[in-house]
Scaffold this motif. Structure first.
Motif, PDB file in Angstrom:
ATOM      1  N   LEU A  50       0.812  -1.214   0.000  1.00 46.75           N
ATOM      2  CA  LEU A  50       0.000   0.000   0.000  1.00 46.75           C
ATOM      3  C   LEU A  50       0.850   1.271   0.000  1.00 46.75           C
ATOM      4  CD1 LEU A  50      -2.795  -1.000   2.589  1.00 46.75           C
ATOM      5  CD2 LEU A  50      -2.988  -0.911   0.092  1.00 46.75           C
ATOM      6  N   ILE A  52       2.710   2.513   2.571  1.00 47.76           N
ATOM      7  CA  ILE A  52       2.427   3.244   3.805  1.00 47.76           C
ATOM      8  C   ILE A  52       3.527   2.972   4.829  1.00 47.76           C
ATOM      9  CG2 ILE A  52      -0.071   3.257   3.456  1.00 47.76           C
ATOM     10  CD1 ILE A  52      -0.271   0.837   5.284  1.00 47.76           C
ATOM     11  N   PRO A 106      -8.556  -0.694  -2.984  1.00 41.89           N
ATOM     12  CA  PRO A 106      -7.475  -0.174  -3.828  1.00 41.89           C
ATOM     13  C   PRO A 106      -6.442   0.680  -3.109  1.00 41.89           C
ATOM     14  CG  PRO A 106      -9.456   1.117  -4.142  1.00 41.89           C
ATOM     15  CD  PRO A 106      -9.832  -0.003  -3.215  1.00 41.89           C
ATOM     16  N   ASP A 107      -6.811   1.257  -1.957  1.00 46.47           N
ATOM     17  CA  ASP A 107      -5.881   2.184  -1.308  1.00 46.47           C
ATOM     18  C   ASP A 107      -6.011   2.083   0.211  1.00 46.47           C
ATOM     19  OD1 ASP A 107      -8.233   3.644  -0.657  1.00 46.47           O
ATOM     20  OD2 ASP A 107      -8.081   4.770  -2.535  1.00 46.47           O
ATOM     21  N   TYR A 108      -5.196   2.883   0.878  1.00 46.00           N
ATOM     22  CA  TYR A 108      -5.125   2.818   2.338  1.00 46.00           C
ATOM     23  C   TYR A 108      -6.455   3.188   2.992  1.00 46.00           C
ATOM     24  CZ  TYR A 108      -3.599   3.910   7.116  1.00 46.00           C
ATOM     25  OH  TYR A 108      -3.457   3.966   8.481  1.00 46.00           O
ATOM     26  N   SER A 110      -9.588   3.014   1.868  1.00 44.09           N
ATOM     27  CA  SER A 110     -10.601   1.976   1.715  1.00 44.09           C
ATOM     28  C   SER A 110     -10.240   0.727   2.513  1.00 44.09           C
ATOM     29  CB  SER A 110     -10.793   1.628   0.233  1.00 44.09           C
ATOM     30  OG  SER A 110      -9.572   1.223  -0.354  1.00 44.09           O
TER      31      SER A 110
END
Length: 402
Positions: A50, A52, A106-108, A110
């Motif tokens: 992701l 992050i 799809p991303d952090y 969500s």
């Protein structure tokens, strides 16, 4: 188990196979355990996938725990009017879909939402599953039945979590959620086929369930779990650091350490169920001091590899002995609102998770070393023992209603 089974019911129809029914409920616990604990072993892969930081990845675990704390009372109360089997099935479907949504997130942002959603049915499912299991057996075997449902969570740490961790590291961390979704669907099918139908209580309502929150003994039982079980999590959270930095165990053997902890949880859960059938409060009075002693010994034994490995098993066993007794205590303290009271136990255990991890991290940050969280845990276990004693004293003055 043969003593609680009969080939036919009073109506002349075939009685449910109690062992298989409880196994179906325990399978839901396996899926919950895999999704909850495997994330801790795949944090590095999640961070890379992701893009992050480590703290942000940790927030995904916190989001799940927050979902448990919020969802346990809310979903148990909202589902009060549903037949228990139907409620269990809906919670499993919710759990399955939420985990599959993590696979496609799809991303952090969500992913945070999906992990929160996945935690929502956790406590409510265990709560209603414990009530169903307890209702299938005589009162003298409730502790055993509840421990068998909770065994799904313990078994997941022995088999499911190591396998899911290996699979995620080898083939991609998102496959974890596909595996959990498959387990969720399997549990859903087994509950549908093997768990007997039970009509909702004619007086069931959200208000009736929330009535459990008016009882002092319910809050005291929850406090025993939050404080007393906090020591278990204070130690477990930092077990990998302790084993590598203090005991000198190679990182490659950490999966074995985790498996030993899980085996201890399985053993402790089974023994705890038997003890709870003999005396719920007696189990709390004996086990909480035993947890404190085990954690102090662990802090000393952690300096040598073999003694550290032995005490990992012992700590896992001693801590998990508490769960069946706490679950049964909540059922006794709120017989007219069992689903909510039982669900709240898992909300309390997740608060214990957060409390133990925070206090353990605090003493490490103060420079006290990686064995310090175990000593903090021993203090928490003794504080939980004090709460249990107070609860017993209050019960003598005002006995629980049957």
């Amino acid at each position: 188990m043969s003593s609680v089974l009969s080939p036919t019911t009073a109506a002349g129809t075939k009685a449910p196979n109690i062992g298989v029914a409880i196994l179906a409920l325990a399978m839901g616990g396996v899926g919950i355990g895999v999704t909850e604990f495997t994330m801790m072993g795949l944090l590095k892969e999640v961070e890379q996938g992701l893009g992050i930081s480590t703290p942000e990845a940790g927030h995904l675990i916190s989001a799940y725990a927050l979902g448990v704390v919020v969802g346990a009372p809310v979903l148990a109360a909202v589902g009060a009017k549903l037949p228990r089997k139907k409620l269990a099935m809906r919670l499993l479907l919710f759990f399955t879909l939420a985990n599959l949504s993590s696979y496609v997130a799809p991303d952090y942002g969500s992913m945070l939402i999906s992990r929160f959603a996945a935690g929502l049915p956790h406590g409510a499912f265990f709560g209603v599953a414990a009530v169903i299991a307890a209702s299938l057996v005589p009162p003298t075997r409730r502790g055993w039945a509840i421990s068998m449902v909770m065994a799904g969570l313990s078994v997941s740490n022995v088999v499911g979590v190591p396998f899911a961790t290996w699979m995620g590291q080898t083939f991609g961390w998102r496959l974890l959620f596909v595996l959990v979704g498959a387990i969720g669907l399997l549990a859903l099918g087994m509950v549908w086929k093997y768990v007997p139908f039970q009509a909702a209580h004619p007086d069931a309502s959200i208000r009736r369930e929330l009535g459990a929150l008016k009882r002092l003994q319910v809050w005291l039982a929850l406090l025993v779990g939050i404080v007393g079980f906090g020591g278990f999590f204070a130690t477990y959270t930092y077990i990998a650091h302790t084993m590598t930095a203090v005991a000198g165990i190679p990182s490659a053997l950490i999966p074995l350490v985790v498996a030993l902890y899980g085996l201890g949880m399985v053993a402790g859960n089974i023994v705890g169920g038997r003890l709870a059938d003999r005396s719920v409060m007696g189990t709390l009075y004996w086990v909480l001091p035993a947890v404190a002693v085990a954690l102090v010994v662990y802090a000393v034994a952690a300096h040598w590899p073999w003694s550290a490995m032995v005490m990992v098993f012992v700590v896992g066993a001693s801590g998990s002995m508490l769960i069946p007794a706490l679950q049964t205590r909540l059922l006794d303290a709120s017989p007219d609102a069992p689903s909510l009271a039982s669900s709240l136990n898992h909300a309390a255990l997740n608060v214990a998770n957060a409390l133990g991890a925070f206090l353990g991290g605090l003493v490490i940050a103060l420079g006290w070393g990686f064995v310090a969280p175990a000593l903090v845990g021993a203090v928490l276990a003794l504080l939980g023992f004090g709460v249990a004693l107070f609860s017993g004293l209050m019960e003598r003055k005002r006995p629980l209603k049957a």
